[in-house]
Design a protein around this motif. Structure first.
Motif, PDB file in Angstrom:
ATOM      1  N   MET A   1      38.798  44.795  24.664  1.00 36.79           N
ATOM      2  CA  MET A   1      37.711  44.223  25.426  1.00 36.79           C
ATOM      3  C   MET A   1      37.962  42.741  25.715  1.00 36.79           C
ATOM      4  O   MET A   1      37.733  42.289  26.826  1.00 36.79           O
ATOM      5  CB  MET A   1      36.394  44.390  24.673  1.00 36.79           C
ATOM      6  CG  MET A   1      35.229  43.851  25.452  1.00 36.79           C
ATOM      7  SD  MET A   1      33.732  44.356  24.652  1.00 36.79           S
ATOM      8  CE  MET A   1      32.685  43.062  25.128  1.00 36.79           C
ATOM      9  N   LEU A   2      38.447  42.008  24.717  1.00 31.74           N
ATOM     10  CA  LEU A   2      38.749  40.596  24.918  1.00 31.74           C
ATOM     11  C   LEU A   2      39.844  40.422  25.964  1.00 31.74           C
ATOM     12  O   LEU A   2      39.782  39.518  26.800  1.00 31.74           O
ATOM     13  CB  LEU A   2      39.159  39.952  23.589  1.00 31.74           C
ATOM     14  CG  LEU A   2      39.380  38.450  23.619  1.00 31.74           C
ATOM     15  CD1 LEU A   2      38.108  37.737  24.075  1.00 31.74           C
ATOM     16  CD2 LEU A   2      39.808  37.954  22.257  1.00 31.74           C
ATOM     17  N   ARG A   3      40.832  41.338  25.942  1.00 31.14           N
ATOM     18  CA  ARG A   3      41.892  41.296  26.937  1.00 31.14           C
ATOM     19  C   ARG A   3      41.318  41.486  28.344  1.00 31.14           C
ATOM     20  O   ARG A   3      41.699  40.806  29.284  1.00 31.14           O
ATOM     21  CB  ARG A   3      42.931  42.372  26.634  1.00 31.14           C
ATOM     22  CG  ARG A   3      44.042  42.407  27.651  1.00 31.14           C
ATOM     23  CD  ARG A   3      44.809  43.740  27.578  1.00 31.14           C
ATOM     24  NE  ARG A   3      45.687  43.906  28.690  1.00 31.14           N
ATOM     25  CZ  ARG A   3      45.317  44.298  29.897  1.00 31.14           C
ATOM     26  NH1 ARG A   3      44.060  44.549  30.163  1.00 31.14           N
ATOM     27  NH2 ARG A   3      46.180  44.433  30.874  1.00 31.14           N
ATOM     28  N   ASP A   4      40.383  42.417  28.499  1.00 34.04           N
ATOM     29  CA  ASP A   4      39.766  42.670  29.798  1.00 34.04           C
ATOM     30  C   ASP A   4      38.978  41.457  30.291  1.00 34.04           C
ATOM     31  O   ASP A   4      39.020  41.128  31.476  1.00 34.04           O
ATOM     32  CB  ASP A   4      38.856  43.894  29.735  1.00 34.04           C
ATOM     33  CG  ASP A   4      39.621  45.185  29.542  1.00 34.04           C
ATOM     34  OD1 ASP A   4      40.823  45.214  29.887  1.00 34.04           O
ATOM     35  OD2 ASP A   4      39.025  46.154  29.042  1.00 34.04           O
ATOM     36  N   ILE A   5      38.263  40.812  29.386  1.00 30.12           N
ATOM     37  CA  ILE A   5      37.490  39.626  29.776  1.00 30.12           C
ATOM     38  C   ILE A   5      38.418  38.500  30.204  1.00 30.12           C
ATOM     39  O   ILE A   5      38.201  37.865  31.244  1.00 30.12           O
ATOM     40  CB  ILE A   5      36.568  39.179  28.613  1.00 30.12           C
ATOM     41  CG1 ILE A   5      35.485  40.227  28.384  1.00 30.12           C
ATOM     42  CG2 ILE A   5      35.963  37.812  28.887  1.00 30.12           C
ATOM     43  CD1 ILE A   5      34.685  40.015  27.113  1.00 30.12           C
ATOM     44  N   LEU A   6      39.461  38.269  29.404  1.00 36.50           N
ATOM     45  CA  LEU A   6      40.425  37.218  29.751  1.00 36.50           C
ATOM     46  C   LEU A   6      41.113  37.527  31.076  1.00 36.50           C
ATOM     47  O   LEU A   6      41.281  36.646  31.923  1.00 36.50           O
ATOM     48  CB  LEU A   6      41.448  37.060  28.629  1.00 36.50           C
ATOM     49  CG  LEU A   6      42.459  35.937  28.792  1.00 36.50           C
ATOM     50  CD1 LEU A   6      41.753  34.587  28.906  1.00 36.50           C
ATOM     51  CD2 LEU A   6      43.437  35.931  27.635  1.00 36.50           C
TER      52      LEU A   6
ATOM     53  N   PHE B   1      50.563  41.035  31.823  1.00 38.83           N
ATOM     54  CA  PHE B   1      51.637  41.732  31.133  1.00 38.83           C
ATOM     55  C   PHE B   1      51.901  41.125  29.753  1.00 38.83           C
ATOM     56  O   PHE B   1      52.228  41.828  28.816  1.00 38.83           O
ATOM     57  CB  PHE B   1      52.924  41.728  31.972  1.00 38.83           C
ATOM     58  CG  PHE B   1      52.986  42.862  32.948  1.00 38.83           C
ATOM     59  CD1 PHE B   1      53.599  44.063  32.611  1.00 38.83           C
ATOM     60  CD2 PHE B   1      52.433  42.739  34.212  1.00 38.83           C
ATOM     61  CE1 PHE B   1      53.650  45.112  33.512  1.00 38.83           C
ATOM     62  CE2 PHE B   1      52.483  43.779  35.127  1.00 38.83           C
ATOM     63  CZ  PHE B   1      53.091  44.968  34.775  1.00 38.83           C
ATOM     64  N   TRP B   2      51.760  39.812  29.645  1.00 35.63           N
ATOM     65  CA  TRP B   2      51.944  39.148  28.359  1.00 35.63           C
ATOM     66  C   TRP B   2      50.914  39.640  27.353  1.00 35.63           C
ATOM     67  O   TRP B   2      51.229  39.858  26.183  1.00 35.63           O
ATOM     68  CB  TRP B   2      51.850  37.634  28.537  1.00 35.63           C
ATOM     69  CG  TRP B   2      51.929  36.868  27.258  1.00 35.63           C
ATOM     70  CD1 TRP B   2      53.033  36.679  26.482  1.00 35.63           C
ATOM     71  CD2 TRP B   2      50.851  36.192  26.611  1.00 35.63           C
ATOM     72  NE1 TRP B   2      52.703  35.925  25.386  1.00 35.63           N
ATOM     73  CE2 TRP B   2      51.362  35.619  25.436  1.00 35.63           C
ATOM     74  CE3 TRP B   2      49.499  36.028  26.909  1.00 35.63           C
ATOM     75  CZ2 TRP B   2      50.580  34.891  24.576  1.00 35.63           C
ATOM     76  CZ3 TRP B   2      48.725  35.295  26.043  1.00 35.63           C
ATOM     77  CH2 TRP B   2      49.260  34.735  24.890  1.00 35.63           C
ATOM     78  N   LEU B   3      49.690  39.838  27.834  1.00 31.56           N
ATOM     79  CA  LEU B   3      48.652  40.364  26.958  1.00 31.56           C
ATOM     80  C   LEU B   3      48.987  41.778  26.482  1.00 31.56           C
ATOM     81  O   LEU B   3      48.530  42.217  25.439  1.00 31.56           O
ATOM     82  CB  LEU B   3      47.289  40.345  27.658  1.00 31.56           C
ATOM     83  CG  LEU B   3      46.708  38.956  27.932  1.00 31.56           C
ATOM     84  CD1 LEU B   3      45.465  39.059  28.812  1.00 31.56           C
ATOM     85  CD2 LEU B   3      46.377  38.240  26.629  1.00 31.56           C
ATOM     86  N   LEU B   4      49.789  42.485  27.264  1.00 33.13           N
ATOM     87  CA  LEU B   4      50.237  43.823  26.869  1.00 33.13           C
ATOM     88  C   LEU B   4      51.555  43.774  26.101  1.00 33.13           C
ATOM     89  O   LEU B   4      52.130  44.810  25.778  1.00 33.13           O
ATOM     90  CB  LEU B   4      50.432  44.703  28.110  1.00 33.13           C
ATOM     91  CG  LEU B   4      49.181  45.037  28.915  1.00 33.13           C
ATOM     92  CD1 LEU B   4      49.550  45.734  30.217  1.00 33.13           C
ATOM     93  CD2 LEU B   4      48.244  45.899  28.094  1.00 33.13           C
TER      94      LEU B   4
END
Length: 186
Positions: free
Chosen positions: A1-6, A83-86
């Motif tokens: 969820m935090l990744r989606d918000i960012l 992509f970095w977040l992944l």
């Protein structure tokens, strides 16, 4: 969820920056002078990225290529952060997706300009921004008006342009999805 918000925040910020950069480029291509307040806002928001790039890539034939390169860089950075977040960083895929995103931003910008022109034509065709928006839409609508004449005094060319832009956007999304599917297998 935090990744989606960012990701949402980054996409929004880079999308707005790209919109101003594309507007800056399109105004120069069309040789359209915006109202002074809008011009100041656009240049103040984009000079920080355009001027350093312009030192490396000067304008050519009246086109401000630095603005377009800045749009690509904004798209590249936004996608690279996703992509970095992944925890992945395939540079070729990110570059291709950045090109797709730039084209999508162009399509969205053109659609926004068409909507603005439609609103001005209904609400106040003599508003100070109306001639500016009309001048920016002219190159898009002029070829369509040759094929879609006005019916009963109504101009349907903006609607045709919006439909065509939606088709282009759907094709881009489909191609982008195929690229992402192939990228996940490698």
């Amino acid at each position: 969820m935090l990744r989606d918000i960012l990701s949402f925040v980054i996409d929004t910020v880079t999308g707005l920056l790209a919109g101003f950069l594309l507007l800056r480029f399109w105004m120069q291509v069309q040789r359209v002078r915006p109202p002074i307040g809008l011009a100041q806002a656009i240049f103040q928001l984009t000079d920080w990225i355009v001027h350093p790039i312009r030192r490396i890539v000067p304008g050519f034939r009246g086109y401000d290529w630095a603005s377009l390169i800045a749009v690509f860089l904004a798209a590249f950075v936004a996608i690279a952060i996703d992509f970095w977040l992944l925890a992945r960083f395939p540079v070729v895929v990110i570059s291709i997706l950045a090109v797709f995103r730039v084209i999508q931003w162009i399509v969205y910008g053109l659609m926004a300009l068409l909507f603005l022109e439609a609103i001005f034509s209904w609400v106040n065709p003599h508003a100070p921004f109306a001639p500016f928006i009309r001048a920016l839409n002219g190159p898009i609508l002029a070829p369509l008006r040759k094929f879609v004449p006005p019916f009963g005094g109504l101009d349907f060319s903006p609607m045709v342009a919006l439909i065509l832009l939606q088709v282009i956007n759907r094709v881009l999304v489909a191609l982008q999805d195929q690229l992402l599917i192939r990228a996940t297998f490698f």
